[in-house]
Design an enzyme around this catalytic site. Structure first.
Site, short mmCIF file in Angstrom:
data_model
loop_
_atom_site.label_atom_id
_atom_site.label_comp_id
_atom_site.label_asym_id
_atom_site.label_seq_id
_atom_site.Cartn_x
_atom_site.Cartn_y
_atom_site.Cartn_z
N GLU B 82 9.69 2.77 72.32
CA GLU B 82 10.71 2.16 73.09
C GLU B 82 11.20 3.21 74.10
O GLU B 82 11.42 2.91 75.19
CB GLU B 82 11.73 1.44 72.44
CG GLU B 82 11.38 0.64 71.32
CD GLU B 82 11.25 -0.90 72.14
OE1 GLU B 82 11.23 -0.87 73.42
OE2 GLU B 82 10.79 -1.83 71.49
N GLU B 113 15.42 -1.25 76.45
CA GLU B 113 14.74 -0.35 75.62
C GLU B 113 15.43 0.45 74.63
O GLU B 113 15.25 0.61 73.79
CB GLU B 113 13.67 0.66 76.64
CG GLU B 113 12.99 -0.09 77.72
CD GLU B 113 11.72 -1.05 77.07
OE1 GLU B 113 11.70 -1.08 75.73
OE2 GLU B 113 11.15 -1.54 77.91
N HIS B 116 16.45 -2.01 72.12
CA HIS B 116 15.48 -2.07 71.20
C HIS B 116 15.27 -0.81 70.02
O HIS B 116 15.02 -1.02 69.04
CB HIS B 116 14.12 -2.29 71.82
CG HIS B 116 14.17 -3.26 72.82
ND1 HIS B 116 12.98 -3.82 73.49
CD2 HIS B 116 15.05 -4.65 72.80
CE1 HIS B 116 13.17 -4.95 74.13
NE2 HIS B 116 14.65 -5.57 73.83
N TYR B 122 18.87 0.28 63.26
CA TYR B 122 19.57 -0.69 62.66
C TYR B 122 18.84 -0.97 61.41
O TYR B 122 19.37 -0.92 60.37
CB TYR B 122 19.97 -1.75 63.47
CG TYR B 122 21.06 -2.94 62.82
CD1 TYR B 122 21.83 -2.76 61.91
CD2 TYR B 122 20.51 -4.27 63.44
CE1 TYR B 122 22.70 -3.61 61.40
CE2 TYR B 122 21.18 -5.29 62.72
CZ TYR B 122 22.48 -4.82 61.83
OH TYR B 122 22.99 -5.81 61.36
N GLU B 220 10.62 -8.37 76.18
CA GLU B 220 9.56 -8.00 76.41
C GLU B 220 8.74 -8.64 77.52
O GLU B 220 7.86 -8.49 78.27
CB GLU B 220 8.72 -7.66 75.20
CG GLU B 220 9.12 -6.48 74.46
CD GLU B 220 9.24 -5.08 74.99
OE1 GLU B 220 8.56 -5.02 76.26
OE2 GLU B 220 9.99 -4.10 74.82
N HIS B 223 9.79 -8.09 80.79
CA HIS B 223 9.13 -6.63 81.28
C HIS B 223 7.78 -6.93 81.66
O HIS B 223 7.29 -6.21 82.60
CB HIS B 223 9.22 -5.96 79.67
CG HIS B 223 10.37 -5.45 79.58
ND1 HIS B 223 10.80 -4.56 78.33
CD2 HIS B 223 11.92 -5.63 79.70
CE1 HIS B 223 12.10 -4.34 78.08
NE2 HIS B 223 12.62 -5.36 78.86
#
Lengths: 148, 338
Positions: B82, B113, B116, B122, B220, B223
């Site tokens: 990412e 990004e 992400h 996380y 995404e 993107h």
């Protein structure tokens, strides 16, 4: 002049301590759901662009009255996003379980907050894709409050 | 392009350019598609903690060693990559694009990004995953390192002083980097990983992790649209770029990328899990490659059907229709057999 000269011993020590192993890198917290954030979701829900309304319908901060309006959206992909939202609540999910579009009913069945009684309504759905999702949903362990 | 489309601070020179003082006025918008994607991206804004990953811990406890290894493998790949996309954007795209509306979108994409990356962090914080092993794999697992090296080569070229974006060669370098990070990394390799990540939920595991991946896929998909529109716009505005030799080279990049992904997926799933095996995923990779080749105007190369119809994208996000068609006895048997 070396950049190292800018740092005192105490500053270096503080820097090293701030990246000590074991401590979580972040609290992963997002800004609180302020009134401004809620107003923003309301504004998005009124967009002429269905893709923007989808985002409002998926928002974790969408107020219930906004989700209720979006549950009646003429575009099925927007209603499907309400059905996906874990904050939709049992009444809205029950209402959407009667949606004319199978994709909406399938997302109701997939919602982690769907209750067993709503799943029972969908178990005999005319659409095989909805029945397949109901079967899948039934395999999750039952939660307190009868949700899946 | 009409005269009224030209910004007052410049004569129209197209989407490419490097002038710092240019592209500072948003109106009139030349590339409306970039503005539309920016609006969608802003509306999609989300944060990882909105998803209660901790509720998946019980699932993690009952997962097999191979399933846990696959999840770790995915985190090893996604987390640094990412950030690698951000390097491709920062060094290889943003400096060479001249339109303010594109800069707006790129800035939002770069935040996404980062978001992400923190989402995968996380995951690493929530599940008892060996972080050291996860962090190390992207350089120690040869098939993963090869994919990273492939990307880095194109990004590095964009930072060399000899690159001149006003020349045909410079524009071709720009397109190469775009194809490498957007079409290949985001449009094929990431989607291959998303499919594996979402297969856990399909098998009644890691439901909240699945929701996290849903949000990432939603970003995404935008993107991909942006990158593809950028490639096509550059080609349209610069007819000198798409020589037959260059077209062959771009197609070969994508075919090479499929081979790299096949090796990676064999390392990801040496034994098969959750009804998946490497062959199944690699058929999906070829299906994705065909779609990207088609979008670039090459036509399909592999001619394979989508084995994972449940990953079918409709309205640019994952839909549950066909979600369960993948319960296919033949590949489940294959997966069990490794």
């Amino acid at each position: 002049m070396s950049c190292l000269g800018f740092l005192t011993a105490a500053q270096r020590e503080a820097l090293a301590a701030s990246s000590a192993a074991g401590a979580p890198l972040s609290t992963f917290a997002s800004p609180a759901a302020s009134p401004g954030k809620t107003r923003r979701v309301r504004s998005l829900a009124g967009s002429a662009d269905a893709r923007i309304r989808e985002s409002a319908a998926l928002s974790a901060h969408a107020p219930h009255d906004v989700l209720t309006v979006l549950a009646g959206d003429p575009i099925s992909s927007v209603r499907a996003c309400v059905a996906r939202n874990a904050g939709a609540g049992p009444l809205l999910l029950r209402r959407l379980s009667g949606d004319p579009e199978a994709v909406v009913r399938a997302w109701v069945a997939a919602n982690p907050q769907v209750t067993d009684d709503v799943l029972q309504l969908l178990i005999g759905d005319a659409d095989p894709s909805v029945r397949a999702v109901v079967e899948w949903a039934g395999r999750w362990p039952a939660q307190e409050g009868g949700t899946r | 392009m009409t005269q009224t489309d030209v910004r007052p601070d410049q004569t129209f020179r197209g989407i490419l350019g490097t002038g710092i003082e240019e592209g500072l006025l948003l109106k009139p918008v030349t590339y409306q598609w970039a503005m539309d994607l920016y609006d969608q991206a802003v509306a999609n804004t989300w944060f990882p903690n909105e998803i209660q990953l901790g509720e998946d811990l019980a699932d993690f406890e009952r997962m097999s060693a191979d399933e846990r290894a696959a999840l770790t493998h995915l985190m090893s790949y996604f987390n640094p990559n990412e950030l690698l996309v951000n390097k491709a954007l920062a060094f290889g795209v943003y400096p060479y694009v001249n339109a303010a509306e594109c800069h707006l979108y790129l800035a939002k994409q770069m935040w996404e990004e980062a978001n992400h990356c923190m989402s995968f962090e996380y995951v690493l914080e929530t599940f008892p995953i060996d972080r050291a092993a996860a962090y190390e794999s992207h350089v120690t697992v040869p098939s993963m390192a090869a994919k990273e090296e492939f990307e880095v080569r194109f990004i590095k070229r964009m930072t060399e002083q000899t690159l001149d974006i006003t020349t045909t060669e410079g524009k071709q370098d720009f397109v190469r980097n775009l194809v490498a990070y957007n079409v290949i990394l985001e449009g094929i390799w990431f989607y291959s990983g998303f499919m594996v990540a979402l297969s856990f939920r399909q098998r009644n595991l890691l439901r909240n992790f699945g929701s996290l991946v849903d949000w990432i896929v939603r970003d995404e998909s935008l993107h991909l649209k942006f990158g593809m529109n950028l490639v096509l716009t550059v080609l349209e505005e610069n007819p000198d770029v798409a020589t037959p030799e260059f077209a062959d080279e771009i197609k070969q990049m994508i075919l090479d990328a499929v081979e790299m992904e096949e090796a990676y997926n064999r390392d990801l799933l040496p034994n098969g899990i959750l009804g998946l095996n490497a062959d199944y995923i690699n058929t999906y990779v070829k299906y994705l490659a065909d779609r990207r080749l088609d979008e670039l105007g090459f036509g399909a190369h592999y001619g394979v059907a989508n084995p994972a119809k449940w990953m079918a994208a409709a309205n640019d996000t994952l839909q549950l229709v066909n979600f369960f068609e993948s319960t296919n006895t033949s590949y489940e048997v294959n997966a069990r057999q490794g």
